[in-house]
Design an enzyme around this catalytic site. Structure first.
Site, PDB file in Angstrom:
ATOM      1  N   GLY A   1       0.730  -1.331   0.065  1.00 44.28           N
ATOM      2  CA  GLY A   1      -0.016  -0.029   0.088  1.00 44.28           C
ATOM      3  C   GLY A   1       0.778   1.164   0.165  1.00 44.28           C
ATOM      4  O   GLY A   1       1.837   1.279  -0.581  1.00 44.28           O
ATOM      5  N   LEU A   2       0.444   2.236   0.678  1.00 41.88           N
ATOM      6  CA  LEU A   2       0.887   3.567   0.725  1.00 41.88           C
ATOM      7  C   LEU A   2       1.442   4.087  -0.708  1.00 41.88           C
ATOM      8  O   LEU A   2       2.528   4.635  -0.835  1.00 41.88           O
ATOM      9  CB  LEU A   2       2.463   3.390   1.503  1.00 41.88           C
ATOM     10  N   CYS A   3       0.481   4.224  -1.519  1.00 40.59           N
ATOM     11  CA  CYS A   3       0.830   4.619  -2.967  1.00 40.59           C
ATOM     12  C   CYS A   3      -0.455   5.293  -3.333  1.00 40.59           C
ATOM     13  O   CYS A   3      -0.927   5.151  -4.602  1.00 40.59           O
ATOM     14  CB  CYS A   3       1.279   3.454  -3.852  1.00 40.59           C
ATOM     15  N   GLY A   4      -1.195   5.978  -2.341  1.00 41.75           N
ATOM     16  CA  GLY A   4      -2.219   6.920  -2.771  1.00 41.75           C
ATOM     17  C   GLY A   4      -3.377   6.058  -3.124  1.00 41.75           C
ATOM     18  O   GLY A   4      -3.625   4.751  -2.564  1.00 41.75           O
TER      19      GLY A   4
END
Lengths: 300, 134
Positions: A95-98
């Site tokens: 994750g952590l990609c908008g």
């Protein structure tokens, strides 16, 4: 009002987070560069593969009946809705990609709802795998950790499975939903048909036969046999390209997301520092007033 | 002097682009020798040994190729293959080990599985053969 110690602790914690997001942004940038190089490196192969396939399809048009190719005379669309559809949903492993993963998942659900004959999902990447398993969506299978070591062999294996299921009549079409890499700042969610291979896809926009395709080639073995050998490679390469695009798009999305996270953390630190200084001054002022009024009381 | 332009492309990169005076290709139906002025040709390739004589002189060079196909037109030979290894880049010992491993797997495999493994075994064998050419 928060005490000075609390504020100081808060600032320190935000600074730590900012350092992490900054590091993640730099890592994503480095990985993005590598992913972009990988895409560029496939260009010569893609061009030549397309050229030869287009040429052969034009020459052998009408004579060739390959299970992976849509039947002639626009039969491809007629068959839509005639059976189940397989959808390859390409998400990232992390994750952590908008909104990178969310966009693909939403699009996949929308498209699935519109399929007449029902469909099954082949989820590629941890994120999609978790999401669709949790939702109880009809799954053919999941592939996890795909992007840790993305190689052509991965695409070959996937293509073999998908092509076989398609040829065996399990599905009447195979689609892919993925993030296409446009630029560092923008990714586009794309819904694309992989199988059957559309005749227009292999004969080119001007219907093939144009220009140098008219050359008289010698074929060894026959045109049809070469084409049969070529089409599975074509599918493999399409899947490989889709995976590479998604990989590059993921790194780009993460880079942008982490960049704005770093910026936001900076703003938060500024605001907290201001608040910290204000309350420190207020405390000093209060102490001064206390001292002064204490002295006044003694004199009086 | 009219020469041939040989371009060898894998899905990962353009491996070679050289001027040469002749090219030997492992065609599906048998080996082919291509000389300048060859008629236009499209053919599939089996795993095997590609060889060429550089126009700049020197020894004949060998490359182990996986299945793929080639196009010959206007004295340009374009070869597309999934993997390719020039002879000088192959470690003979590890190539042999890989071949033996795949051959053993092939022997154990069922008849249907063997069809899928055949090309891989042949590719590994080609690598061993080519390594011996240096």
């Amino acid at each position: 009002m928060a005490s000075l110690i609390d504020l100081r602790r808060r600032i320190r914690s935000v600074k730590n987070t900012q350092q992490i997001t900054k590091a993640m942004k730099m890592v994503a940038a480095a990985k993005l560069r590598r992913a972009q190089d990988q895409i560029l490196a496939t260009r010569p192969y893609a061009l030549e593969l397309r050229k030869v396939t287009e040429h052969l399809a034009a020459v052998a048009a009408g004579e060739v009946e390959h299970p992976l190719l849509s039947p002639p005379e626009g039969g491809g669309d007629e068959r839509a809705g005639a059976g189940r559809t397989l959808v390859l949903v390409v998400t990232g492993d992390k994750g952590l990609c908008g909104a990178f993963n969310a966009h693909v998942q939403r699009r996949a659900e929308q498209e699935m709802a519109q399929l007449n004959g029902g469909g099954e999902i082949l989820a590629l990447g941890n994120r999609g795998a978790d999401f669709f398993t949790h939702r109880g969506a009809p799954l053919r299978g999941v592939r996890r950790g795909l992007f840790r070591e993305l190689s052509y062999a991965t695409a070959q294996e996937l293509a073999a499975e998908v092509s076989k299921a398609f040829s065996d009549g399990e599905y009447h079409a195979v689609y892919a939903v993925y993030n296409e890499f446009i630029s560092v700042l923008s990714q586009r969610v794309t819904w694309e048909r992989l199988l059957p291979i559309a005749r227009e896809d292999v004969t080119g926009p001007e219907g093939g036969g144009a220009g140098e395709s008219h050359r008289d080639y010698l074929y060894e073995p026959s045109e049809a046999e070469i084409l049969n050998d070529l089409l599975p490679r074509f599918v493999t390469f399409q899947i490989y390209r889709v995976l590479l695009e998604s990989q590059a798009a993921e790194h780009a999305a993460r880079m942008t997301a982490m960049d704005s996270a770093t910026k936001n953390a900076g703003e938060l630190i500024d605001a907290l520092t201001l608040q910290y200084n204000r309350s420190r001054q207020a405390e000093i002022t209060t102490e001064l007033i206390e001292v002064v009024s204490g002295a006044n009381a003694l004199e009086g | 002097m009219a020469g041939l332009n040989l371009i060898l492309v894998t899905h990962a990169r353009k491996l070679l682009e050289v001027e040469c005076s002749d090219v030997g290709l492992p065609g599906r139906k048998g080996d082919m020798g291509i000389l300048p002025g060859h008629t236009a040709l499209i053919s599939t390739l089996r795993p095997g040994e590609l060889s060429y004589q550089p126009a700049a002189g020197g020894a004949r060079r060998f490359v182990a190729v996986a299945p793929g196909f080639c196009e010959v037109a206007d004295d340009t030979v374009t070869v597309l293959t999934e993997t390719a290894a020039p002879a000088e880049n192959i470690d003979a010992a590890s190539a042999r080990a890989e071949r033996d491993e795949l051959a053993a797997e092939y022997d154990r495999a069922s008849f249907e599985e063997q069809a899928g493994l055949k090309d891989r075994v042949d590719t590994a064998q080609a690598r061993v053969d080519v390594a011996g050419r240096v």
